[in-house]
Structure formats: C-alpha cells, structure tokens
Design a protein around this motif. Structure first.
Motif, PDB file in Angstrom:
ATOM      1  N   HIS A   7      -4.502  -1.502   4.953  1.00 27.52           N
ATOM      2  CA  HIS A   7      -4.094  -3.070   5.311  1.00 27.52           C
ATOM      3  C   HIS A   7      -3.016  -3.404   4.367  1.00 27.52           C
ATOM      4  O   HIS A   7      -2.949  -4.330   3.532  1.00 27.52           O
ATOM      5  CB  HIS A   7      -5.315  -3.882   4.935  1.00 27.52           C
ATOM      6  CG  HIS A   7      -6.553  -3.512   5.645  1.00 27.52           C
ATOM      7  ND1 HIS A   7      -6.756  -3.608   7.257  1.00 27.52           N
ATOM      8  CD2 HIS A   7      -7.908  -2.951   5.297  1.00 27.52           C
ATOM      9  CE1 HIS A   7      -7.807  -3.216   7.449  1.00 27.52           C
ATOM     10  NE2 HIS A   7      -8.564  -2.880   6.555  1.00 27.52           N
ATOM     11  N   LEU A   8      -1.971  -2.660   4.535  1.00 29.15           N
ATOM     12  CA  LEU A   8      -0.671  -3.089   3.600  1.00 29.15           C
ATOM     13  C   LEU A   8      -0.094  -4.440   4.263  1.00 29.15           C
ATOM     14  O   LEU A   8       0.137  -4.662   5.314  1.00 29.15           O
ATOM     15  CB  LEU A   8       0.408  -1.921   3.712  1.00 29.15           C
ATOM     16  CG  LEU A   8       0.102  -0.500   3.429  1.00 29.15           C
ATOM     17  CD1 LEU A   8       1.211   0.365   3.383  1.00 29.15           C
ATOM     18  CD2 LEU A   8      -0.723  -0.551   2.110  1.00 29.15           C
ATOM     19  N   GLY A   9       0.382  -5.318   2.962  1.00 34.53           N
ATOM     20  CA  GLY A   9       0.781  -6.463   3.496  1.00 34.53           C
ATOM     21  C   GLY A   9       1.604  -7.162   2.352  1.00 34.53           C
ATOM     22  O   GLY A   9       2.138  -6.359   1.609  1.00 34.53           O
ATOM     23  N   ILE A  10       1.794  -8.390   2.429  1.00 31.47           N
ATOM     24  CA  ILE A  10       2.811  -8.944   1.580  1.00 31.47           C
ATOM     25  C   ILE A  10       2.301  -8.846  -0.016  1.00 31.47           C
ATOM     26  O   ILE A  10       3.390  -9.169  -0.655  1.00 31.47           O
ATOM     27  CB  ILE A  10       2.558 -10.764   1.989  1.00 31.47           C
ATOM     28  CG1 ILE A  10       3.943 -11.435   1.318  1.00 31.47           C
ATOM     29  CG2 ILE A  10       1.329 -11.295   1.652  1.00 31.47           C
ATOM     30  CD1 ILE A  10       5.420 -10.757   1.918  1.00 31.47           C
ATOM     31  N   ASP A  11       1.446  -8.587  -0.313  1.00 29.70           N
ATOM     32  CA  ASP A  11       0.797  -8.479  -1.778  1.00 29.70           C
ATOM     33  C   ASP A  11       1.159  -7.110  -2.362  1.00 29.70           C
ATOM     34  O   ASP A  11       0.975  -6.881  -3.472  1.00 29.70           O
ATOM     35  CB  ASP A  11      -0.484  -9.021  -1.935  1.00 29.70           C
ATOM     36  CG  ASP A  11      -0.863 -10.196  -1.683  1.00 29.70           C
ATOM     37  OD1 ASP A  11       0.002 -11.095  -1.982  1.00 29.70           O
ATOM     38  OD2 ASP A  11      -2.154 -10.839  -1.376  1.00 29.70           O
TER      39      ASP A  11
ATOM     40  N   GLN B 231       1.672   5.303   9.861  1.00 31.37           N
ATOM     41  CA  GLN B 231       0.802   4.058  10.448  1.00 31.37           C
ATOM     42  C   GLN B 231      -0.608   4.097  10.241  1.00 31.37           C
ATOM     43  O   GLN B 231      -1.137   3.173   9.984  1.00 31.37           O
ATOM     44  CB  GLN B 231       1.332   4.224  12.222  1.00 31.37           C
ATOM     45  CG  GLN B 231       0.794   3.215  12.855  1.00 31.37           C
ATOM     46  CD  GLN B 231       1.277   2.027  12.693  1.00 31.37           C
ATOM     47  OE1 GLN B 231       2.207   1.570  13.378  1.00 31.37           O
ATOM     48  NE2 GLN B 231       0.884   0.913  12.070  1.00 31.37           N
ATOM     49  N   GLN B 232      -1.204   5.251  10.358  1.00 34.26           N
ATOM     50  CA  GLN B 232      -2.369   5.510  10.116  1.00 34.26           C
ATOM     51  C   GLN B 232      -2.971   4.966   8.761  1.00 34.26           C
ATOM     52  O   GLN B 232      -3.931   4.090   8.461  1.00 34.26           O
ATOM     53  CB  GLN B 232      -3.087   6.880  10.458  1.00 34.26           C
ATOM     54  CG  GLN B 232      -4.405   7.054  10.213  1.00 34.26           C
ATOM     55  CD  GLN B 232      -4.749   8.486  10.498  1.00 34.26           C
ATOM     56  OE1 GLN B 232      -4.116   9.416  10.331  1.00 34.26           O
ATOM     57  NE2 GLN B 232      -6.105   8.672  10.824  1.00 34.26           N
ATOM     58  N   PHE B 233      -1.872   5.457   7.826  1.00 35.40           N
ATOM     59  CA  PHE B 233      -2.358   5.008   6.295  1.00 35.40           C
ATOM     60  C   PHE B 233      -2.231   3.604   6.093  1.00 35.40           C
ATOM     61  O   PHE B 233      -2.975   2.808   5.705  1.00 35.40           O
ATOM     62  CB  PHE B 233      -1.360   5.719   5.319  1.00 35.40           C
ATOM     63  CG  PHE B 233      -1.018   5.160   4.223  1.00 35.40           C
ATOM     64  CD1 PHE B 233      -2.173   5.331   3.285  1.00 35.40           C
ATOM     65  CD2 PHE B 233       0.188   4.589   3.878  1.00 35.40           C
ATOM     66  CE1 PHE B 233      -2.063   4.744   1.725  1.00 35.40           C
ATOM     67  CE2 PHE B 233       0.309   3.970   2.549  1.00 35.40           C
ATOM     68  CZ  PHE B 233      -0.751   4.083   1.545  1.00 35.40           C
ATOM     69  N   ALA B 234      -0.925   3.079   6.719  1.00 36.55           N
ATOM     70  CA  ALA B 234      -0.769   1.651   6.675  1.00 36.55           C
ATOM     71  C   ALA B 234      -2.256   0.575   7.215  1.00 36.55           C
ATOM     72  O   ALA B 234      -2.271  -0.325   6.538  1.00 36.55           O
ATOM     73  CB  ALA B 234       0.556   1.294   7.160  1.00 36.55           C
TER      74      ALA B 234
ATOM     75  N   ARG C 184       0.581  -7.205  -6.158  1.00 38.01           N
ATOM     76  CA  ARG C 184      -0.733  -6.855  -6.652  1.00 38.01           C
ATOM     77  C   ARG C 184      -0.830  -5.472  -6.610  1.00 38.01           C
ATOM     78  O   ARG C 184      -0.621  -4.714  -7.810  1.00 38.01           O
ATOM     79  CB  ARG C 184      -1.956  -7.308  -5.685  1.00 38.01           C
ATOM     80  CG  ARG C 184      -3.328  -6.684  -6.331  1.00 38.01           C
ATOM     81  CD  ARG C 184      -4.598  -7.725  -5.687  1.00 38.01           C
ATOM     82  NE  ARG C 184      -4.708  -6.858  -4.367  1.00 38.01           N
ATOM     83  CZ  ARG C 184      -5.211  -5.497  -4.225  1.00 38.01           C
ATOM     84  NH1 ARG C 184      -5.950  -5.133  -5.362  1.00 38.01           N
ATOM     85  NH2 ARG C 184      -5.509  -5.049  -3.045  1.00 38.01           N
ATOM     86  N   ARG C 185      -0.605  -4.660  -5.379  1.00 38.33           N
ATOM     87  CA  ARG C 185      -0.556  -3.017  -5.383  1.00 38.33           C
ATOM     88  C   ARG C 185       0.803  -2.419  -5.440  1.00 38.33           C
ATOM     89  O   ARG C 185       1.723  -3.101  -5.063  1.00 38.33           O
ATOM     90  CB  ARG C 185      -1.479  -2.425  -4.197  1.00 38.33           C
ATOM     91  CG  ARG C 185      -3.030  -3.004  -4.496  1.00 38.33           C
ATOM     92  CD  ARG C 185      -3.651  -2.247  -3.154  1.00 38.33           C
ATOM     93  NE  ARG C 185      -3.227  -2.462  -1.912  1.00 38.33           N
ATOM     94  CZ  ARG C 185      -3.711  -2.152  -0.712  1.00 38.33           C
ATOM     95  NH1 ARG C 185      -4.621  -1.040  -0.645  1.00 38.33           N
ATOM     96  NH2 ARG C 185      -3.038  -2.606   0.393  1.00 38.33           N
ATOM     97  N   ILE C 186       0.891  -1.519  -6.086  1.00 40.12           N
ATOM     98  CA  ILE C 186       2.080  -0.479  -6.013  1.00 40.12           C
ATOM     99  C   ILE C 186       2.004   0.514  -5.201  1.00 40.12           C
ATOM    100  O   ILE C 186       0.934   1.154  -5.322  1.00 40.12           O
ATOM    101  CB  ILE C 186       2.539  -0.187  -7.377  1.00 40.12           C
ATOM    102  CG1 ILE C 186       2.966  -1.326  -8.527  1.00 40.12           C
ATOM    103  CG2 ILE C 186       3.906   0.728  -7.223  1.00 40.12           C
ATOM    104  CD1 ILE C 186       3.215  -0.835  -9.702  1.00 40.12           C
ATOM    105  N   ILE C 187       2.391   0.753  -3.913  1.00 37.16           N
ATOM    106  CA  ILE C 187       2.536   1.729  -2.896  1.00 37.16           C
ATOM    107  C   ILE C 187       3.880   2.566  -3.239  1.00 37.16           C
ATOM    108  O   ILE C 187       4.925   2.052  -3.107  1.00 37.16           O
ATOM    109  CB  ILE C 187       2.524   1.299  -1.596  1.00 37.16           C
ATOM    110  CG1 ILE C 187       1.629   0.183  -1.320  1.00 37.16           C
ATOM    111  CG2 ILE C 187       1.968   2.625  -0.800  1.00 37.16           C
ATOM    112  CD1 ILE C 187       0.132   0.344  -1.630  1.00 37.16           C
ATOM    113  N   ALA C 188       3.826   3.728  -3.897  1.00 34.51           N
ATOM    114  CA  ALA C 188       5.024   4.628  -4.176  1.00 34.51           C
ATOM    115  C   ALA C 188       5.084   5.565  -2.949  1.00 34.51           C
ATOM    116  O   ALA C 188       3.963   6.127  -2.721  1.00 34.51           O
ATOM    117  CB  ALA C 188       4.841   5.439  -5.729  1.00 34.51           C
ATOM    118  N   VAL C 189       6.214   5.840  -2.250  1.00 34.98           N
ATOM    119  CA  VAL C 189       6.402   6.665  -1.293  1.00 34.98           C
ATOM    120  C   VAL C 189       7.543   7.605  -1.527  1.00 34.98           C
ATOM    121  O   VAL C 189       8.833   6.943  -1.293  1.00 34.98           O
ATOM    122  CB  VAL C 189       6.413   6.188   0.172  1.00 34.98           C
ATOM    123  CG1 VAL C 189       6.586   7.077   1.212  1.00 34.98           C
ATOM    124  CG2 VAL C 189       5.366   4.884   0.349  1.00 34.98           C
TER     125      VAL C 189
END
Length: 373
Positions: A24-28, A17-20, A80-85
């Motif tokens: 500002h993780l979002g639709i892009d 949650q703190q990371f997100a 736009r961005r790739i977030i790999a978890v």
C-alpha cells in the motif's frame, strides 16, 4: 557463539506492481532510488509516493558528503517509511537515513553509533545481485574527511522487510552483474571460513555458493552477456543468502584489503574484492593448509566437478571468465602506496580482520598487495 537471527522479513514478488499493492505504497512513503530505475519500473505505476534520486547528490559508492547532502535536503520533508530501491549505494544510504534524526550528520551518527535508534520503518528492494545488504545492519561509507572507508553498524539499521523482485534486474548491465555476483560469492566464502560461523550460517553460505557457481557456469557457457538473466531470481536469492550468512559471521581480509582500493582509487567494490580474493586465499593456504579451508575445497569441488586440490584454482578460472582479474597497477595503484595500504588496513579494519580464517600480520597483508600488484 552469538545467536543466529534473521531479523528482516523476506518476500519474493513477480513485479514491483505486486509489491506496491501489497505494501500500500502512498504519500507517506519516501522512495529512495535512481532515476534510471524509477523511470522504467516505477513511474508508470503513478504511485503517490515521495521520491529522492541518489545520483543528484553524487556518483559512486556512498560518502559522508553525499549522505550529508541527502540529510540536508530531507529536513523539510515529512514521511513515515523509507523504501529503498537500488543497489548497494542506495540501500546503504537508506539504512543511514532510517536512523538519522532531523538535524543529523554522518559524523554525529558515527559518534553515537551505540545509541542509534530507528527513526523510520525501512523496506529494502535490491536491484543488483551482490551486496546482500538488504539482510544486514551495516552501511559502508567512505568518510572522505577522515580518509577511511568504514562501517556504520547498529541493530536499529535492520530493515523491517526486504523484497526480492527479479523484474528489476532486467536492465542490469553485464559489468554490474559481474562485480555484484562476485561480491556475493566472496561474502559466502568469507562468512563460511569465519571463526564466527555456526551450523546455521554455514547453510546459507553453502547454498549461496551453489547457486552462484551454477549460475556462473550457465552464464559463461551460453556465449553471451545476457545468459545470466535467466538465472536472475537464483542470483538474487544467492545474494540474499550470502548477506544473511555474513550478517552473522562477518566478512574478513578480502573486504578489509579492498577498502583502500575503493576509497583511494574508486575501484567498484565487487571488482576491488575480486582483485584481492585469490591472493588472500593463497596466503590462507600457505599459513594454514589444514583446517576449515579443506571443507570449503570439498564444497567447491562438488559444485565445479573438480578435485578438492584443484577446486580453488578452478574457482579463480571461472571468476576470470565472468570478469577478468587485472593487476592493481592497471587501476592506478602505485607500488609506494602498498605499505601505506597495509598499515591502514591493520589500523582501521580490525572489525573485519577478526573474522579471518587465520591471523594476518602487516607483512602478510603487504605481501598480498604485492602479489596482486
């Protein structure tokens, strides 16, 4: 000596949650992960991000078929961005996606490796404590159509940022912890012994070893499989430090010899490394008993409360308590395959073999396989 650089920005967070919130993780944003990670840790946050689950395209470590399937599925999406978890598979695939053009294939990217460019900003969030892949610019893929396991490497594959979040390790099964932390330990040893090491990379190798060995001792002394979780942040840091070290100095023969085991018999990467580690180190001792190996023995002896002469044997014993080493034959490897593996390693893994503590000839490699068999 090549320049020592840390390209990726690293930051620790108490929660996803703190990371997100901070990013500002979002639709892009496209989150590449696994459903078993997403559901308990991310879904409840109601983020508007797009998602893609790796396991829908295949199980196990990354292959050309798996990645080509993912590339095909993404051709109609805009992000736009790739977030790999995830673990090493998810992170390695994300690095490939970050440099992939709209109509790309794995074979095409290997064909123009020197010209790869960043197409999407990349943020990596590891959920295991082994690969250290969040700090490196290489993805290891099993090229099934060519029968080899080999790296795709480019400066463009470095992530802009990496986030270390120990909360995400809470549900990690013990066997995955064991194999991944063993992988991190071997990264630290191989990068320390590499002829490409420098004073700065050695600092990261040494600190990674200290954290891992201390954490292992706590784990085996607590008498249960959950004991390591109190050291989750330290194991994450150790994996990251080892990744920084081998990103500069490289890995060597242990990784080179393990690749046929994973590629042909699908032995998990960390476990395949463990199966080769002790016998590679013993071959090093035979061929060059006096050298930087002695400095490693001194470092290990301090961490393991042993004499330098006994330090490596103490390390093998501690590794066995974390995860028992078994002969290659118990994993389906046949004696007839060993010469084929030795020749294959010599012909396809020179990128790694150049980082060896001492040169290994084909007969040396075959002898290591036979001892491990």
């Amino acid at each position: 000596m090549k320049d020592f650089k840390i390209v990726t920005g690293m930051k620790e967070f108490a929660s996803f949650q703190q990371f997100a919130n901070e990013e500002h993780l979002g639709i892009d944003d496209l989150i590449l992960t696994n459903a078993y990670i997403y559901e308990p840790a991310i879904a409840r946050l109601d983020l508007s991000c797009q998602t893609l689950f790796q396991e829908e395209f295949g199980a196990g470590e990354p292959t050309d078929v798996m990645v080509d399937g993912i590339l095909q599925s993404l051709r109609g999406r805009k992000y736009r961005r790739i977030i790999a978890v995830g673990g090493g598979t998810v992170i390695d695939i994300a690095k490939v996606l970050a440099v992939a053009q709209r109509d790309d294939t794995v074979d095409a990217m290997y064909g123009r490796m020197a010209a790869l460019q960043k197409e999407h900003p990349l943020i990596l969030v590891p959920t295991t404590c082994g690969t250290g892949s969040e700090a490196t610019n290489i993805a290891i893929l099993n090229r099934t159509r060519k029968g080899i396991k080999v790296g795709l490497v480019s400066p463009a594959m470095f992530a802009e940022k990496a986030a270390l979040i120990p909360e995400l390790l809470a549900s990690l099964p013990y066997p995955v912890f064991a194999t991944s932390s063993i992988d991190a330990m071997i990264h630290a040893v191989e990068s320390y012994l590499s002829p490409n090491a420098c004073a700065l990379s050695e600092v990261f190798s040494e600190r990674a070893l200290q954290l891992i060995l201390r954490g292992w001792k706590i784990t085996v002394n607590c008498g249960g499989p959950e004991g390591w979780k109190g050291q989750a942040l330290e194991f994450l840091r150790a994996s990251n430090f080892a990744g920084i070290a081998f990103g500069h100095a490289g890995c060597g023969a242990v990784h080179a010899l393990s690749y046929p085991l994973g590629g042909v018999h699908h032995i998990p990467h960390g476990q395949a490394n463990q199966l080769m580690f002790a016998d590679v180190m013993r071959k090093y001792q035979e061929k060059k008993p006096v050298g930087k190996l002695n400095r490693l023995q001194e470092l290990l002896s301090a961490a393991l409360c042993s004499t330098p002469e006994r330090a490596l044997d103490e390390l093998y014993g501690l590794m066995d308590k974390v995860m028992k080493k078994t002969p290659l034959r118990m994993h389906g490897v046949t004696e007839e395959e060993l010469p084929v593996f030795a020749r294959n390693v010599l012909n396809t893994q020179q990128r790694l073999l150049e980082n060896n503590y001492v040169e290994l000839l084909e007969d040396d490699i075959l002898d290591i396989y036979r001892r491990a068999f």
